[in-house]
Design a protein around this motif. Structure first.
Motif, PDB file in Angstrom:
ATOM      1  N   TYR A  18       0.836  -1.204  -0.064  1.00  0.00           N
ATOM      2  CA  TYR A  18      -0.077   0.114   0.034  1.00  0.00           C
ATOM      3  C   TYR A  18       0.936   1.166   0.059  1.00  0.00           C
ATOM      4  N   PRO A  19       1.473   1.558  -1.125  1.00  0.00           N
ATOM      5  CA  PRO A  19       2.398   2.785  -1.261  1.00  0.00           C
ATOM      6  C   PRO A  19       1.492   4.068  -0.700  1.00  0.00           C
ATOM      7  N   GLY A  20       2.439   4.807   0.075  1.00  0.00           N
ATOM      8  CA  GLY A  20       1.816   6.116   0.562  1.00  0.00           C
ATOM      9  C   GLY A  20       0.779   5.809   1.839  1.00  0.00           C
ATOM     10  N   LYS A  21       0.846   4.837   2.318  1.00  0.00           N
ATOM     11  CA  LYS A  21      -0.310   4.591   3.277  1.00  0.00           C
ATOM     12  C   LYS A  21      -0.249   5.388   4.299  1.00  0.00           C
ATOM     13  N   PRO A  22       0.716   5.834   5.081  1.00  0.00           N
ATOM     14  CA  PRO A  22       0.603   7.053   6.087  1.00  0.00           C
ATOM     15  C   PRO A  22       0.015   8.251   5.852  1.00  0.00           C
ATOM     16  N   LEU A  23      -0.159   8.446   4.574  1.00  0.00           N
ATOM     17  CA  LEU A  23      -0.847   9.730   4.154  1.00  0.00           C
ATOM     18  C   LEU A  23      -2.184   9.589   3.957  1.00  0.00           C
ATOM     19  N   VAL A  24      -2.813   8.311   3.997  1.00  0.00           N
ATOM     20  CA  VAL A  24      -4.107   8.110   3.610  1.00  0.00           C
ATOM     21  C   VAL A  24      -4.850   8.685   4.374  1.00  0.00           C
ATOM     22  N   GLY A  25      -5.938   9.285   3.782  1.00  0.00           N
ATOM     23  CA  GLY A  25      -6.917   9.994   4.744  1.00  0.00           C
ATOM     24  C   GLY A  25      -8.274   9.273   5.146  1.00  0.00           C
ATOM     25  N   LEU A  26      -8.517   9.211   6.288  1.00  0.00           N
ATOM     26  CA  LEU A  26      -9.591   8.328   6.927  1.00  0.00           C
ATOM     27  C   LEU A  26     -10.416   9.220   7.759  1.00  0.00           C
ATOM     28  N   ARG A  27     -11.888   9.179   7.327  1.00  0.00           N
ATOM     29  CA  ARG A  27     -12.831  10.121   7.719  1.00  0.00           C
ATOM     30  C   ARG A  27     -13.333   9.436   9.110  1.00  0.00           C
ATOM     31  N   GLY A  28     -13.244  10.368  10.095  1.00  0.00           N
ATOM     32  CA  GLY A  28     -14.024   9.838  11.469  1.00  0.00           C
ATOM     33  C   GLY A  28     -15.170  10.340  11.576  1.00  0.00           C
ATOM     34  N   ALA A  29     -15.858  10.142  12.758  1.00  0.00           N
ATOM     35  CA  ALA A  29     -17.129  10.232  13.186  1.00  0.00           C
ATOM     36  C   ALA A  29     -17.718  11.762  12.790  1.00  0.00           C
ATOM     37  N   SER A  30     -16.717  12.737  13.160  1.00  0.00           N
ATOM     38  CA  SER A  30     -17.128  14.178  12.850  1.00  0.00           C
ATOM     39  C   SER A  30     -17.289  14.449  11.323  1.00  0.00           C
ATOM     40  N   GLY A  31     -16.787  13.434  10.204  1.00  0.00           N
ATOM     41  CA  GLY A  31     -16.617  13.866   9.212  1.00  0.00           C
ATOM     42  C   GLY A  31     -15.595  14.444   8.535  1.00  0.00           C
ATOM     43  N   ASP A  32     -14.466  14.705   9.575  1.00  0.00           N
ATOM     44  CA  ASP A  32     -13.358  15.028   8.955  1.00  0.00           C
ATOM     45  C   ASP A  32     -12.247  14.079   8.770  1.00  0.00           C
ATOM     46  N   SER A  33     -11.754  14.358   7.750  1.00  0.00           N
ATOM     47  CA  SER A  33     -10.251  13.460   7.262  1.00  0.00           C
ATOM     48  C   SER A  33      -9.170  13.703   7.881  1.00  0.00           C
ATOM     49  N   ARG A  34      -8.532  12.762   8.762  1.00  0.00           N
ATOM     50  CA  ARG A  34      -7.354  13.070   9.114  1.00  0.00           C
ATOM     51  C   ARG A  34      -6.286  11.779   8.502  1.00  0.00           C
ATOM     52  N   THR A  35      -5.150  12.127   8.422  1.00  0.00           N
ATOM     53  CA  THR A  35      -4.033  10.932   7.798  1.00  0.00           C
ATOM     54  C   THR A  35      -4.011   9.886   8.728  1.00  0.00           C
ATOM     55  N   LEU A  36      -3.667   8.733   8.219  1.00  0.00           N
ATOM     56  CA  LEU A  36      -3.267   7.507   9.160  1.00  0.00           C
ATOM     57  C   LEU A  36      -2.088   7.923   9.996  1.00  0.00           C
ATOM     58  N   ILE A  37      -1.301   8.547   9.498  1.00  0.00           N
ATOM     59  CA  ILE A  37       0.070   8.993  10.502  1.00  0.00           C
ATOM     60  C   ILE A  37      -0.516   9.954  11.518  1.00  0.00           C
ATOM     61  N   GLU A  38      -1.345  10.757  11.297  1.00  0.00           N
ATOM     62  CA  GLU A  38      -1.866  11.632  12.242  1.00  0.00           C
ATOM     63  C   GLU A  38      -2.655  11.003  13.385  1.00  0.00           C
ATOM     64  N   ARG A  39      -3.657   9.933  13.003  1.00  0.00           N
ATOM     65  CA  ARG A  39      -4.416   9.248  13.978  1.00  0.00           C
ATOM     66  C   ARG A  39      -3.746   8.338  14.752  1.00  0.00           C
ATOM     67  N   SER A  40      -2.571   7.812  14.170  1.00  0.00           N
ATOM     68  CA  SER A  40      -1.577   6.875  14.800  1.00  0.00           C
ATOM     69  C   SER A  40      -0.829   7.797  16.223  1.00  0.00           C
ATOM     70  N   TRP A  41      -0.535   8.949  15.638  1.00  0.00           N
ATOM     71  CA  TRP A  41       0.035   9.949  16.652  1.00  0.00           C
ATOM     72  C   TRP A  41      -0.817  10.255  17.622  1.00  0.00           C
ATOM     73  N   ARG A  42      -2.157  10.490  17.251  1.00  0.00           N
ATOM     74  CA  ARG A  42      -3.029  10.967  18.531  1.00  0.00           C
ATOM     75  C   ARG A  42      -3.182   9.724  19.363  1.00  0.00           C
ATOM     76  N   ALA A  43      -3.128   8.526  19.041  1.00  0.00           N
ATOM     77  CA  ALA A  43      -3.223   7.281  19.412  1.00  0.00           C
ATOM     78  C   ALA A  43      -2.212   7.059  20.447  1.00  0.00           C
ATOM     79  N   ALA A  44      -0.981   7.358  20.126  1.00  0.00           N
ATOM     80  CA  ALA A  44       0.128   7.334  20.941  1.00  0.00           C
ATOM     81  C   ALA A  44       0.034   8.590  22.161  1.00  0.00           C
TER      82      ALA A  44
END
Length: 266
Positions: A18-44
Motif C-alpha cells: 500500500y504505497p503512501g499508506k501513512p498519508l491516506v485520509g481516514l474520515r472519522g465520526a465528525s466527518g473530518d478526514s485525518r491522515t493515518l499517521i496523524e491518527r496513529s500519533w493521536r493514539a500514542a
C-alpha cells in the motif's frame, strides 16, 4: 537526561502492499478526514505515563505532514528494513537511552491506550520484548480466514506457550482448525497486535543479529527475535468491546472508517 518511556511511530512511504499508506485520509465520526499517521500519533498521545512521542521516517512528505499537525519528527536511514530497525536508528539519532521503547506501528491507529500501558508494565516487570495479543472473536476469525482464502494478507496470528511466551507468528491463520465458530464459542486463535515494547539492549541485539530467513519469508520483523533465541512476552489484552483492525490493504479503509464512526472517534 533521557526520557524514561518513549513511543516511536515508524512510518515509510514505499510500502509494497500500500504505497503512501501513512498519508491516506481516514474520515472519522465528525466527518473530518485525518491522515493515518496523524491518527496513529493521536493514539500514542492518549497513553498515560509516556514522556515523549516521535514519528520516525525517511520520507520528507511524511515528515512535513507530521510536523504540520505538531509531531516531533526524527529522520531515519532509508536502509531501515522494518519498524524495529527504524526505532533503533531513531534512538541512536536522538542520542537517548530510555528504559522502555514502544514501537507503535503507523498502521495501528485503533490501538487502545491500555494495550500500550500493558506492554510498558511488562517491560518494567522484567520482560525484554513484549507485544499484545487479542483472542479472536468468531467474527474476526472469519474475516482472517476470508482474507487468506482470497489471497489477501490480513492480520497476523500468534501461537504461545502456556506461560505466554511466543512460539511463532504468522500471516497464515494459526493454529489451523478447518472449521468456523458460532457466536457463543471461544476461538482458539489470537490476533497479534502490531505494537512492541523493548529495552534498548534488546533492540541493540536485534540490530547486531541481522535479518533471518523467517522474517524475510513471512514479512514479520519480530521473527528475528525468536530465530536468535530472544524471548517475546505475549501480553493478552482485552478489547473491552472495541474493534481492533490495522490498515493493511486499501480494502481496510472502509472497515476502519466504519469503526471510527461507530466509536465516535473524530
Amino acid at each position: 537526561m533521557s526520557p524514561e518511556t518513549v513511543i516511536i511511530i515508524p512510518a515509510r512511504y514505499a510500502s509494497t502492499r500500500y504505497p503512501g499508506k501513512p498519508l491516506v485520509g481516514l474520515r472519522g465520526a465528525s466527518g473530518d478526514s485525518r491522515t493515518l499517521i496523524e491518527r496513529s500519533w493521536r493514539a500514542a498521545l492518549s497513553v498515560s505515563g509516556v514522556d515523549a512521542v516521535y514519528v520516525a521516517t525517511d520520507d520528507e512528505r511524511i515528515a512535513d505532514a507530521a510536523r504540520a499537525f505538531g509531531a516531533n519528527v526524527v529522520m531515519t536511514d532509508i536502509a531501515c528494513a522494518n519498524g524495529t530497525e527504524r526505532c533503533a536508528d531513531a534512538l541512536a539519532r536522538l542520542g537517548i537511552v530510555p528504559r522502555v521503547v514502544v514501537n507503535l506501528q503507523g498502521d495501528a491507529l485503533l490501538t487502545p491506550a491500555w494495550f500500550v500501558s500493558a506492554l510498558i508494565s511488562a517491560i518494567e516487570a522484567g520482560a525484554e520484548v513484549a507485544t499484545p495479543v487479542l483472542r479472536l472473536t468468531p467474527e474476526t476469525y472469519a474475516r482472517f480466514v476470508d482474507d487468506r482464502r482470497v489471497g489477501r494478507v490480513g492480520g497476523t496470528t500468534a501461537v504461545m506457550t502456556a506461560q505466554g511466551q511466543a512460539l511463532y507468528f504468522s500471516k497464515e491463520v494459526l493454529p489451523y482448525t478447518g472449521r468456523s465458530y458460532a457466536r457463543t464459542e471461544q476461538v482458539p486463535a489470537f490476533h497479534h497486535v502490531g505494537v512492541y515494547a523493548y529495552t534498548p539492549k534488546a533492540l541493540a541485539r536485534y540490530i547486531s543479529a541481522g535479518a533471518c530467513d523467517l522474517e524475510t519469508l513471512e514479512g514479520l520483523e519480530q521473527l528475528r527475535f525468536l530465530y536468535h533465541g530472544q524471548p517475546i512476552t505475549c501480553v493478552e489484552v482485552d478489547a473491552r468491546g472495541h474493534e481492533f483492525w490495522e490498515l493493511n490493504n486499501p480494502e481496510d479503509v472502509a472497515r476502519i472508517e466504519a469503526v471510527l464512526r461507530r466509536e465516535g472517534i473524530a
